[in-house]
Design a protein around this motif. Structure first.
Motif, short mmCIF file in Angstrom:
data_model
loop_
_atom_site.label_atom_id
_atom_site.label_comp_id
_atom_site.label_asym_id
_atom_site.label_seq_id
_atom_site.Cartn_x
_atom_site.Cartn_y
_atom_site.Cartn_z
N LEU A 139 4.13 9.93 -8.69
CA LEU A 139 4.57 8.90 -7.74
C LEU A 139 3.50 8.51 -6.74
O LEU A 139 3.67 7.55 -5.98
CB LEU A 139 5.82 9.39 -7.00
N GLY A 140 2.40 9.26 -6.70
CA GLY A 140 1.25 8.88 -5.89
C GLY A 140 1.43 9.05 -4.40
O GLY A 140 0.98 8.21 -3.63
N PHE A 141 2.10 10.14 -3.96
CA PHE A 141 2.20 10.39 -2.51
C PHE A 141 1.32 11.56 -2.12
O PHE A 141 0.77 12.27 -2.96
CB PHE A 141 3.66 10.61 -2.07
N GLY A 142 1.16 11.76 -0.81
CA GLY A 142 0.23 12.76 -0.29
C GLY A 142 0.86 14.13 -0.11
O GLY A 142 1.92 14.44 -0.66
N ASP A 143 0.18 14.93 0.72
CA ASP A 143 0.59 16.33 0.88
C ASP A 143 1.30 16.60 2.19
O ASP A 143 1.40 17.73 2.64
CB ASP A 143 -0.64 17.24 0.78
N ALA A 172 6.94 3.47 -6.11
CA ALA A 172 6.25 3.56 -7.41
C ALA A 172 6.97 2.79 -8.51
O ALA A 172 6.42 2.64 -9.61
CB ALA A 172 6.13 5.02 -7.81
N GLY A 173 8.17 2.28 -8.22
CA GLY A 173 8.90 1.51 -9.22
C GLY A 173 9.53 2.37 -10.31
O GLY A 173 9.78 1.87 -11.41
N TRP A 174 9.77 3.63 -10.01
CA TRP A 174 10.39 4.53 -10.99
C TRP A 174 11.91 4.53 -10.82
O TRP A 174 12.44 4.09 -9.79
CB TRP A 174 9.88 5.97 -10.78
#
Length: 416
Positions: A183-187, A141-143
């Motif tokens: 961060l846009g990740f899943g479960d 995510a580039g964080w």
């Protein structure tokens, strides 16, 4: 006379004849993983106590130290082997140090989402899987960790959540949901995080129970700079060690058993306690010193003077006597001193010789044979020699057996 068997006590005891031992006085493993030692991972098995029962004469007594935490398991296994549980002696002392975690000092990290004490070396399975997953998600995510800390208004927690080294931590389930969105990740790790973070923090809300819980947690934080006694902790101060008193069932009546085997009774007269501190050779003394003085001309109390032996022993320290008051006139014996341990004794749990002398004397007939299946550095053997008994000891560690050999030999020479 004494004999030392090096190796597993179960195998050593199998070489002894049936009904050949007059008493067993032992300080076995407590099953508390003391100082991380593998030999203390459990209390002795029922098989060990069954072998102890076989070698003891009918009516003979067994005295086994234990930890308050595992006394129940020790006594249950001794009873399962066929012994009669006769009593429990409490050896009380004032010198124990609290081994408690100060919960108040940990509250800031806890409220911030940390699941583990950074000082601990025990990392729960799955923690590094979560930190590695978060690290990869953060990089995709580039964080940065600083941005994650700003998101949660924390200082350094993101470093614990993404570390590959020491002090890993797992976000709370609520923080995990925020991280998923950011961060846009899943479960895929939801179940693992929920398991690792099973103790949820209180959510904001209007219910009375929630307000009471939040108030309690906030009160803990207020105590975080106070000493442990001023806040909330996890353990009590250790102040006693229980000693299980068990007996091999006698054959017929106790009187008949004593006549046939010489065992089955306790040496009450030889273990009476002086009613008051008295002067012996110009010194004030009590307990063990009083018993020793009974045999000498400078004591006029008579052999049968003193209190009946009780199932409470203490170390004579001010902490104990202040609490017990007049009741402090029981036998007392402090923990093993440096002189009592003797030079080169590296064993971590040495029992005082005076205490072991008292216990051996209480349950062993004159000239009898004392067995210690868990000899350690030989305190029971040392005590047995000084009391005029014979002794057999078993010890798994060659190093401790060598220490015990030297200590017992010196005591045998002193008693000669």
């Amino acid at each position: 006379m004494f004999t030392i068997h090096r190796g597993d006590c179960l195998e050593s005891m199998r070489t002894l004849p049936d009904n050949s031992v007059d008493s067993i006085v032992t300080d076995p493993p407590y099953g508390i993983s003391f100082m991380g030692n593998r030999w203390d991972c459990d209390v002795p098995s029922t098989n060990v106590w069954t072998e102890c029962l076989r070698v003891l004469k009918p009516g003979s007594h067994l005295l086994a130290f234990a930890s308050p935490r595992t006394q129940h398991r020790m006594a249950a296994r001794i009873e399962a082997a066929g012994f009669e549980i006769r009593d429990m002696i409490a050896w009380v002392y004032g010198s124990g140090f609290p081994k408690s975690r100060d919960v108040s000092q940990a509250m800031e990290r806890y409220m911030a989402g940390e699941q583990l004490d950074p000082a601990t070396t025990s990392i729960r399975p799955g923690v590094y899987r979560v930190t590695a997953f978060l690290r990869e998600a953060r990089n995709r995510a580039g964080w940065t960790n600083r941005q994650l800390d700003e998101l949660f208004d924390t200082n350094g927690m993101a470093g614990h959540w993404t570390t590959t080294g020491s002090q890993p931590a797992v976000p709370s389930p609520q923080q995990w949901e925020i991280l998923k969105a950011a961060l846009g990740f899943g479960d895929e790790l939801d179940a693992l995080v929920a398991d690792l973070g099973a103790t949820n923090r209180p959510e904001s809300g209007g219910q009375d129970e929630g307000r009471r819980t939040r108030g309690f947690l906030q009160s803990l934080i207020k105590y975080k700079d106070a000493p442990p006694a001023g806040g909330w902790g996890t353990a009590l101060k250790p102040a006693l060690e229980p000693i299980t008193m068990a007996r091999k069932p006698p054959v017929g009546s106790v009187t008949n058993n004593v006549m046939v085997h010489g065992t089955g009774a306790l040496n009450i007269a030889g273990c009476r306690i002086g009613k008051d501190l008295i002067k012996v050779e110009g010194r004030r003394c009590g307990g063990e010193q009083i018993y020793s003085a009974i045999q000498r001309d400078d004591y006029t109390g008579g052999r049968h003077s003193g209190r009946w032996p009780a199932n409470l022993l203490h170390d004579g320290g001010e902490d104990v006597t202040d609490v017990l008051g007049e009741a402090a006139r029981f036998f007392y014996c402090p923990k093993a001193s440096k002189k009592d341990r003797e030079a080169g004794n590296t064993h971590p749990t040495v029992k005082p010789t005076d205490l072991m002398r008292y216990l051996c004397r209480l349950v062993t007939p004159p000239g009898g044979l004392v067995l210690d299946p868990f000899m350690g550095s030989g305190s029971t053997g040392k005590a047995a020699m000084l009391e005029g008994f014979r002794f057999i000891g078993c010890e798994l560690s060659d190093d401790y057996a060598a220490i015990a050999q030297a200590r017992i030999e010196r005591s045998a020479q002193d008693a000669a």
